[in-house]
Write a protein that holds these residues in place. Structure first.
Motif, PDB file in Angstrom:
ATOM      1  N   MET A  52       4.025  -2.631  -6.401  1.00 37.03           N
ATOM      2  CA  MET A  52       3.589  -1.359  -6.974  1.00 37.03           C
ATOM      3  C   MET A  52       3.287  -0.301  -5.910  1.00 37.03           C
ATOM      4  O   MET A  52       3.415   0.887  -6.180  1.00 37.03           O
ATOM      5  CB  MET A  52       2.368  -1.571  -7.862  1.00 37.03           C
ATOM      6  N   LEU A  53       2.883  -0.732  -4.732  1.00 38.20           N
ATOM      7  CA  LEU A  53       2.559   0.221  -3.669  1.00 38.20           C
ATOM      8  C   LEU A  53       3.827   0.659  -2.940  1.00 38.20           C
ATOM      9  O   LEU A  53       4.792  -0.109  -2.852  1.00 38.20           O
ATOM     10  CB  LEU A  53       1.594  -0.416  -2.664  1.00 38.20           C
ATOM     11  N   PRO A  54       3.833   1.867  -2.399  1.00 36.96           N
ATOM     12  CA  PRO A  54       5.002   2.303  -1.621  1.00 36.96           C
ATOM     13  C   PRO A  54       5.192   1.406  -0.395  1.00 36.96           C
ATOM     14  O   PRO A  54       4.238   0.823   0.118  1.00 36.96           O
ATOM     15  CB  PRO A  54       4.653   3.726  -1.189  1.00 36.96           C
ATOM     16  N   GLU A  55       6.430   1.285   0.062  1.00 29.22           N
ATOM     17  CA  GLU A  55       6.730   0.407   1.189  1.00 29.22           C
ATOM     18  C   GLU A  55       5.940   0.748   2.447  1.00 29.22           C
ATOM     19  O   GLU A  55       5.591  -0.125   3.227  1.00 29.22           O
ATOM     20  CB  GLU A  55       8.229   0.453   1.499  1.00 29.22           C
ATOM     21  N   ASP A  56       5.653   2.014   2.643  1.00 37.09           N
ATOM     22  CA  ASP A  56       4.965   2.435   3.869  1.00 37.09           C
ATOM     23  C   ASP A  56       3.455   2.562   3.704  1.00 37.09           C
ATOM     24  O   ASP A  56       2.797   3.204   4.524  1.00 37.09           O
ATOM     25  CB  ASP A  56       5.552   3.748   4.374  1.00 37.09           C
ATOM     26  N   TRP A  57       2.866   1.939   2.720  1.00 34.92           N
ATOM     27  CA  TRP A  57       1.432   2.137   2.456  1.00 34.92           C
ATOM     28  C   TRP A  57       0.551   1.681   3.613  1.00 34.92           C
ATOM     29  O   TRP A  57      -0.503   2.245   3.854  1.00 34.92           O
ATOM     30  CB  TRP A  57       1.010   1.445   1.154  1.00 34.92           C
TER      31      TRP A  57
END
Length: 61
Positions: A52-57
């Motif tokens: 659910m989180l962006p890849e670059d979080w």
């Protein structure tokens, strides 16, 4: 310890459906079974967050 009162989920569920299931029952993991109730694996809260989180979080300030 395995809680046999937890109903398993099916692999067709979306990430959002899995997240809602985990949140509804306050679970950290849930088994995933096929149509014959054979265990395919398990999904954890960490798995859901990773999707659910962006890849670059992790790289964000």
């Amino acid at each position: 310890m395995i809680d046999i009162t937890v109903d398993p989920i099916r692999p067709e569920l979306t990430v959002h459906e899995v997240a809602a299931y985990l949140a509804t029952y306050n679970l950290v993991a849930v088994p995933v079974v096929d149509e014959l109730c054979r265990l395919l694996g398990a999904v954890t809260v960490d798995d859901v967050l990773d999707h659910m989180l962006p890849e670059d979080w992790r790289e964000r300030p």
